[in-house]
Design a protein around this motif. Structure first.
Motif, PDB file in Angstrom:
ATOM      1  N   GLY A  45       0.808  -1.213   0.000  1.00 27.76           N
ATOM      2  CA  GLY A  45       0.000   0.000   0.000  1.00 27.76           C
ATOM      3  C   GLY A  45       0.841   1.263   0.000  1.00 27.76           C
ATOM      4  N   ASP A  46       1.943   1.252   0.768  1.00 30.11           N
ATOM      5  CA  ASP A  46       2.835   2.414   0.805  1.00 30.11           C
ATOM      6  C   ASP A  46       3.460   2.660  -0.567  1.00 30.11           C
ATOM      7  OD1 ASP A  46       2.400   2.784   3.508  1.00 30.11           O
ATOM      8  OD2 ASP A  46       4.240   1.772   4.130  1.00 30.11           O
ATOM      9  N   PHE A  47       3.902   1.573  -1.194  1.00 31.35           N
ATOM     10  CA  PHE A  47       4.533   1.719  -2.499  1.00 31.35           C
ATOM     11  C   PHE A  47       3.557   2.276  -3.526  1.00 31.35           C
ATOM     12  CE2 PHE A  47       5.450   0.078  -6.750  1.00 31.35           C
ATOM     13  CZ  PHE A  47       6.655   0.713  -6.970  1.00 31.35           C
ATOM     14  N   VAL A  48       2.355   1.734  -3.566  1.00 28.42           N
ATOM     15  CA  VAL A  48       1.354   2.186  -4.537  1.00 28.42           C
ATOM     16  C   VAL A  48       1.013   3.661  -4.297  1.00 28.42           C
ATOM     17  CG1 VAL A  48      -1.037   1.879  -5.305  1.00 28.42           C
ATOM     18  CG2 VAL A  48       0.432  -0.110  -4.978  1.00 28.42           C
ATOM     19  N   LYS A  49       0.838   4.040  -3.036  1.00 26.36           N
ATOM     20  CA  LYS A  49       0.526   5.437  -2.684  1.00 26.36           C
ATOM     21  C   LYS A  49       1.658   6.369  -3.100  1.00 26.36           C
ATOM     22  CE  LYS A  49      -0.391   8.345   1.363  1.00 26.36           C
ATOM     23  NZ  LYS A  49       0.875   9.053   1.551  1.00 26.36           N
ATOM     24  N   THR A  50       2.888   6.009  -2.738  1.00 32.09           N
ATOM     25  CA  THR A  50       4.045   6.854  -3.054  1.00 32.09           C
ATOM     26  C   THR A  50       4.256   6.964  -4.557  1.00 32.09           C
ATOM     27  OG1 THR A  50       5.102   6.327  -0.952  1.00 32.09           O
ATOM     28  CG2 THR A  50       6.532   7.132  -2.702  1.00 32.09           C
ATOM     29  N   ARG A  51       4.162   5.849  -5.243  1.00 29.03           N
ATOM     30  CA  ARG A  51       4.336   5.880  -6.700  1.00 29.03           C
ATOM     31  C   ARG A  51       3.277   6.750  -7.350  1.00 29.03           C
ATOM     32  NH1 ARG A  51       3.739   0.459  -9.982  1.00 29.03           N
ATOM     33  NH2 ARG A  51       1.649   0.810  -9.199  1.00 29.03           N
ATOM     34  N   GLU A  53       1.613   9.302  -6.046  1.00 31.00           N
ATOM     35  CA  GLU A  53       1.914  10.717  -5.770  1.00 31.00           C
ATOM     36  C   GLU A  53       3.058  11.210  -6.650  1.00 31.00           C
ATOM     37  OE1 GLU A  53       0.755  10.548  -1.013  1.00 31.00           O
ATOM     38  OE2 GLU A  53       2.872  10.538  -1.614  1.00 31.00           O
ATOM     39  N   TYR A  54       4.078  10.384  -6.780  1.00 27.25           N
ATOM     40  CA  TYR A  54       5.259  10.727  -7.569  1.00 27.25           C
ATOM     41  C   TYR A  54       4.896  10.937  -9.040  1.00 27.25           C
ATOM     42  CZ  TYR A  54       9.749   9.587  -9.893  1.00 27.25           C
ATOM     43  OH  TYR A  54      10.869   9.568 -10.691  1.00 27.25           O
ATOM     44  N   ARG A  57       2.917  14.155  -9.487  1.00 23.55           N
ATOM     45  CA  ARG A  57       3.766  15.344  -9.400  1.00 23.55           C
ATOM     46  C   ARG A  57       4.599  15.542 -10.664  1.00 23.55           C
ATOM     47  NH1 ARG A  57       5.999  14.938  -3.144  1.00 23.55           N
ATOM     48  NH2 ARG A  57       3.933  14.871  -2.171  1.00 23.55           N
ATOM     49  N   VAL A  58       5.110  14.442 -11.223  1.00 21.00           N
ATOM     50  CA  VAL A  58       5.871  14.533 -12.475  1.00 21.00           C
ATOM     51  C   VAL A  58       4.973  15.063 -13.585  1.00 21.00           C
ATOM     52  CG1 VAL A  58       7.036  13.197 -14.286  1.00 21.00           C
ATOM     53  CG2 VAL A  58       7.600  12.789 -11.875  1.00 21.00           C
ATOM     54  N   LYS A  59       3.758  14.533 -13.690  1.00 23.00           N
ATOM     55  CA  LYS A  59       2.823  14.988 -14.731  1.00 23.00           C
ATOM     56  C   LYS A  59       2.483  16.466 -14.547  1.00 23.00           C
ATOM     57  CE  LYS A  59      -0.353  14.608 -18.008  1.00 23.00           C
ATOM     58  NZ  LYS A  59      -0.409  15.909 -18.646  1.00 23.00           N
ATOM     59  N   GLN A  60       2.266  16.897 -13.311  1.00 20.01           N
ATOM     60  CA  GLN A  60       1.968  18.311 -13.057  1.00 20.01           C
ATOM     61  C   GLN A  60       3.142  19.203 -13.464  1.00 20.01           C
ATOM     62  OE1 GLN A  60       0.953  17.968  -8.888  1.00 20.01           O
ATOM     63  NE2 GLN A  60      -1.247  17.875  -9.318  1.00 20.01           N
ATOM     64  N   ARG A  61       4.354  18.766 -13.188  1.00 19.27           N
ATOM     65  CA  ARG A  61       5.546  19.528 -13.610  1.00 19.27           C
ATOM     66  C   ARG A  61       5.677  19.549 -15.122  1.00 19.27           C
ATOM     67  NH1 ARG A  61      10.331  19.803 -10.645  1.00 19.27           N
ATOM     68  NH2 ARG A  61      11.139  20.868 -12.477  1.00 19.27           N
ATOM     69  N   PHE A  62       5.425  18.412 -15.772  1.00 17.11           N
ATOM     70  CA  PHE A  62       5.459  18.387 -17.234  1.00 17.11           C
ATOM     71  C   PHE A  62       4.472  19.398 -17.792  1.00 17.11           C
ATOM     72  CE2 PHE A  62       7.152  13.845 -18.372  1.00 17.11           C
ATOM     73  CZ  PHE A  62       8.361  14.153 -17.776  1.00 17.11           C
ATOM     74  N   ASP A  63       3.248  19.398 -17.256  1.00 21.16           N
ATOM     75  CA  ASP A  63       2.227  20.346 -17.714  1.00 21.16           C
ATOM     76  C   ASP A  63       2.695  21.787 -17.510  1.00 21.16           C
ATOM     77  OD1 ASP A  63       0.606  18.203 -18.382  1.00 21.16           O
ATOM     78  OD2 ASP A  63      -0.729  18.431 -16.641  1.00 21.16           O
ATOM     79  N   ALA A  64       3.253  22.083 -16.339  1.00 21.52           N
ATOM     80  CA  ALA A  64       3.721  23.439 -16.034  1.00 21.52           C
ATOM     81  C   ALA A  64       4.847  23.872 -16.971  1.00 21.52           C
ATOM     82  CB  ALA A  64       4.189  23.518 -14.579  1.00 21.52           C
ATOM     83  N   GLU A  65       5.673  22.925 -17.390  1.00 27.88           N
ATOM     84  CA  GLU A  65       6.795  23.225 -18.287  1.00 27.88           C
ATOM     85  C   GLU A  65       6.410  23.156 -19.764  1.00 27.88           C
ATOM     86  OE1 GLU A  65       9.887  24.174 -17.374  1.00 27.88           O
ATOM     87  OE2 GLU A  65       9.406  24.063 -15.238  1.00 27.88           O
ATOM     88  N   GLY A  66       5.142  22.822 -20.040  1.00 25.05           N
ATOM     89  CA  GLY A  66       4.690  22.731 -21.434  1.00 25.05           C
ATOM     90  C   GLY A  66       5.153  21.474 -22.140  1.00 25.05           C
ATOM     91  N   ILE A  67       5.451  20.427 -21.384  1.00 18.58           N
ATOM     92  CA  ILE A  67       5.873  19.154 -21.973  1.00 18.58           C
ATOM     93  C   ILE A  67       4.631  18.298 -22.142  1.00 18.58           C
ATOM     94  CG2 ILE A  67       7.264  17.070 -21.670  1.00 18.58           C
ATOM     95  CD1 ILE A  67       9.125  18.822 -19.888  1.00 18.58           C
ATOM     96  N   ASP A  68       4.261  18.034 -23.380  1.00 15.91           N
ATOM     97  CA  ASP A  68       3.067  17.260 -23.680  1.00 15.91           C
ATOM     98  C   ASP A  68       3.405  15.802 -23.908  1.00 15.91           C
ATOM     99  OD1 ASP A  68       1.352  19.495 -23.663  1.00 15.91           O
ATOM    100  OD2 ASP A  68       1.846  19.942 -25.753  1.00 15.91           O
ATOM    101  N   ILE A  69       2.450  14.951 -23.593  1.00 13.58           N
ATOM    102  CA  ILE A  69       2.557  13.543 -23.949  1.00 13.58           C
ATOM    103  C   ILE A  69       2.248  13.460 -25.439  1.00 13.58           C
ATOM    104  CG2 ILE A  69       1.534  11.259 -23.629  1.00 13.58           C
ATOM    105  CD1 ILE A  69       1.004  12.072 -20.710  1.00 13.58           C
ATOM    106  N   PRO A  70       3.119  12.860 -26.243  1.00 15.94           N
ATOM    107  CA  PRO A  70       2.903  12.849 -27.682  1.00 15.94           C
ATOM    108  C   PRO A  70       1.789  11.884 -28.091  1.00 15.94           C
ATOM    109  CG  PRO A  70       4.857  11.593 -27.152  1.00 15.94           C
ATOM    110  CD  PRO A  70       4.348  12.187 -25.860  1.00 15.94           C
TER     111      PRO A  70
END
Length: 90
Positions: A45-51, A53-54, A57-70
């Motif tokens: 459960g800890d691993f699934v929760k942490t992963r 969240e991680y 957060r990466v997706k939110q940073r990608f969005d903020a930096e204008g990095i789109d999923i192709p």
């Protein structure tokens, strides 16, 4: 760098061994990356929760930096013929 920054910033992800990211694939419309992180004595459960969240957060940073999923783009061409015929009544 964003992926590693977010791993280092997450309180549940260990600094040693260091998080890592490697290129796994260059596809027609994708760049495959794999991140490795370590969590001290995690339960499932800890691993699934942490992963989760991680990754969020990466997706939110990608969005903020204008990095789109192709996404693949397709152009559909052609025509449509409509023949005269009986009209269905309701």
């Amino acid at each position: 760098e964003i992926i590693l920054d977010e791993a280092r910033a997450h309180e549940e992800i260990m600094d040693s061994p260091e998080p890592s990211v490697r290129l796994t694939e260059l596809g027609d419309s994708s760049v495959g990356l794999q991140s490795r992180i370590w969590i001290r004595n995690p339960s499932r459960g800890d691993f699934v929760k942490t992963r989760g969240e991680y990754v969020k957060r990466v997706k939110q940073r990608f969005d903020a930096e204008g990095i789109d999923i192709p996404y693949p783009h397709r152009t559909i061409t052609g025509g449509l013929e409509v023949a005269d015929g009986p009209v269905a009544s309701e």
